[in-house]
Design a protein around this motif. Structure first.
Motif, PDB file in Angstrom:
ATOM      1  N   UNK A  42       0.929  -1.140  -0.129  1.00  0.00           N
ATOM      2  CA  UNK A  42       0.097  -0.114   0.160  1.00  0.00           C
ATOM      3  C   UNK A  42       1.012   1.178   0.036  1.00  0.00           C
ATOM      4  N   UNK A  43       0.845   2.273  -0.933  1.00  0.00           N
ATOM      5  CA  UNK A  43       1.306   3.483  -0.990  1.00  0.00           C
ATOM      6  C   UNK A  43       0.353   4.507  -0.868  1.00  0.00           C
ATOM      7  N   UNK A  44       0.899   5.397   0.045  1.00  0.00           N
ATOM      8  CA  UNK A  44       0.026   6.701   0.376  1.00  0.00           C
ATOM      9  C   UNK A  44       0.655   7.901   0.406  1.00  0.00           C
ATOM     10  N   UNK A  45      -0.199   8.886   0.285  1.00  0.00           N
ATOM     11  CA  UNK A  45       0.259  10.248   0.525  1.00  0.00           C
ATOM     12  C   UNK A  45      -0.836  11.133   0.992  1.00  0.00           C
ATOM     13  N   UNK A  46      -0.619  11.858   1.957  1.00  0.00           N
ATOM     14  CA  UNK A  46      -1.769  12.575   2.630  1.00  0.00           C
ATOM     15  C   UNK A  46      -0.849  14.177   3.006  1.00  0.00           C
ATOM     16  N   UNK A  47      -1.521  15.172   2.124  1.00  0.00           N
ATOM     17  CA  UNK A  47      -1.077  16.583   2.430  1.00  0.00           C
ATOM     18  C   UNK A  47      -2.017  17.129   3.204  1.00  0.00           C
ATOM     19  N   UNK A  48      -1.422  17.905   3.983  1.00  0.00           N
ATOM     20  CA  UNK A  48      -2.057  18.933   5.176  1.00  0.00           C
ATOM     21  C   UNK A  48      -1.619  20.263   4.884  1.00  0.00           C
ATOM     22  N   UNK A  49      -2.412  21.239   5.290  1.00  0.00           N
ATOM     23  CA  UNK A  49      -2.034  22.542   5.260  1.00  0.00           C
ATOM     24  C   UNK A  49      -1.497  23.043   6.671  1.00  0.00           C
ATOM     25  N   UNK A  50      -1.071  24.302   6.717  1.00  0.00           N
ATOM     26  CA  UNK A  50      -0.143  24.769   7.919  1.00  0.00           C
ATOM     27  C   UNK A  50      -1.071  24.504   9.099  1.00  0.00           C
ATOM     28  N   UNK A  51      -2.336  24.437   9.087  1.00  0.00           N
ATOM     29  CA  UNK A  51      -3.001  24.146  10.505  1.00  0.00           C
ATOM     30  C   UNK A  51      -2.987  22.434  10.771  1.00  0.00           C
ATOM     31  N   UNK A  52      -2.561  21.619   9.586  1.00  0.00           N
ATOM     32  CA  UNK A  52      -2.720  20.369   9.805  1.00  0.00           C
ATOM     33  C   UNK A  52      -4.069  19.845   9.467  1.00  0.00           C
ATOM     34  N   UNK A  53      -4.592  20.583   8.559  1.00  0.00           N
ATOM     35  CA  UNK A  53      -6.036  20.066   7.968  1.00  0.00           C
ATOM     36  C   UNK A  53      -5.718  19.343   6.937  1.00  0.00           C
ATOM     37  N   UNK A  54      -6.360  18.094   6.688  1.00  0.00           N
ATOM     38  CA  UNK A  54      -6.105  17.379   5.439  1.00  0.00           C
ATOM     39  C   UNK A  54      -6.597  18.207   4.429  1.00  0.00           C
TER      40      UNK A  54
END
Length: 180
Positions: A42-54
Motif C-alpha cells: 500500500x502506498x499513500x500520500x496525505x497532504x495537510x495545510x499549515x494548520x494540519x487540516x487534510x
C-alpha cells in the motif's frame, strides 16, 4: 524531513516520510502487509495545510503480482467536490493500515497535557477499503504520550517531537528513525 520504519505486530512493516512543503506538510508511506495470506503493498500520500487540516489524500493498493488499485473515492473527498453529508465535518483522514495518520490530529489539536478532544474523521477501513465517519478521542497524557480511543478500542501512543508514532500500544513500534 523525518523518516521512520515501523514494525507491525502482525509482521507487516512500513516506511513513512514526513516532509515540510510550501503549503504545509506531506506524509508519504509504503506499507508491506498481507490479507488472507496474500502479500500486499500500500502506498499513500496525505497532504495537510499549515494548520494540519487534510487537503489531499492518495492511496494505491497492490497485491503481489497484481495490478495497482487507486482509491479515487477517498481522494475525491478532498478534491473540492461536495462531500457526502456524513463526511462533511471530517477534517482528518485516518488510514487504518498505518499509524502515520495519528500525527494529523495530534498536531492539529495541539492539546495541552491533561486535555482531550473528540473529533470526527474519515476512516478508511482495512481491508474493506470503505470510508466511513467515526468519532475518535485523543487525550494528551504527557509530553509525548496520548491515549487514542475509537468505539471500544483504546491504545496509548508515544510520539516523537514531530508527532510521529514511536510506539502504538500492541500494534506498531518504530525500529529506525532519521531526521534531516
Amino acid at each position: 524531513m523525518t523518516s521512520v520504519l515501523w514494525q507491525a505486530s502482525d509482521g507487516g512493516s512500513e516506511l513513512c516520510v514526513l516532509d515540510r512543503t510550501d503549503r504545509g506538510w506531506r506524509l508519504t508511506g509504503t506499507v508491506l502487509t498481507h490479507d488472507e495470506g496474500r502479500p500486499m503493498e500500500i502506498r499513500y500520500a496525505v497532504s495537510v495545510d499549515t494548520t494540519w487540516a487534510t487537503t489531499d489524500v492518495e492511496v494505491d493498493v497492490s497485491t503481489a503480482g497484481g495490478p495497482s488499485q487507486a482509491l479515487t473515492d477517498l481522494a475525491a473527498l478532498w478534491s473540492g467536490e461536495p462531500r457526502p453529508p456524513e463526511l462533511q465535518s471530517c477534517v482528518d483522514v485516518d488510514l487504518s493500515f498505518t499509524p502515520a495518520t495519528n500525527t494529523l490530529p495530534i498536531r492539529r489539536l495541539d492539546l495541552g497535557i491533561g486535555e482531550d478532544a473528540e473529533i470526527e474523521v474519515a476512516w478508511l477501513v482495512w481491508p474493506d477499503l470503505d470510508v466511513r465517519p467515526v468519532r475518535q478521542t485523543y487525550a494528551r497524557l504527557g509530553e509525548r504520550r496520548y491515549r487514542y480511543t475509537q468505539d471500544d478500542f483504546e491504545a496509548e501512543i508515544q510520539v516523537d517531537e514531530n508527532g510521529l508514532v514511536l510506539e502504538y500500544e500492541g500494534l506498531w513500534r518504530a525500529v529506525a528513525r532519521t531526521e534531516n
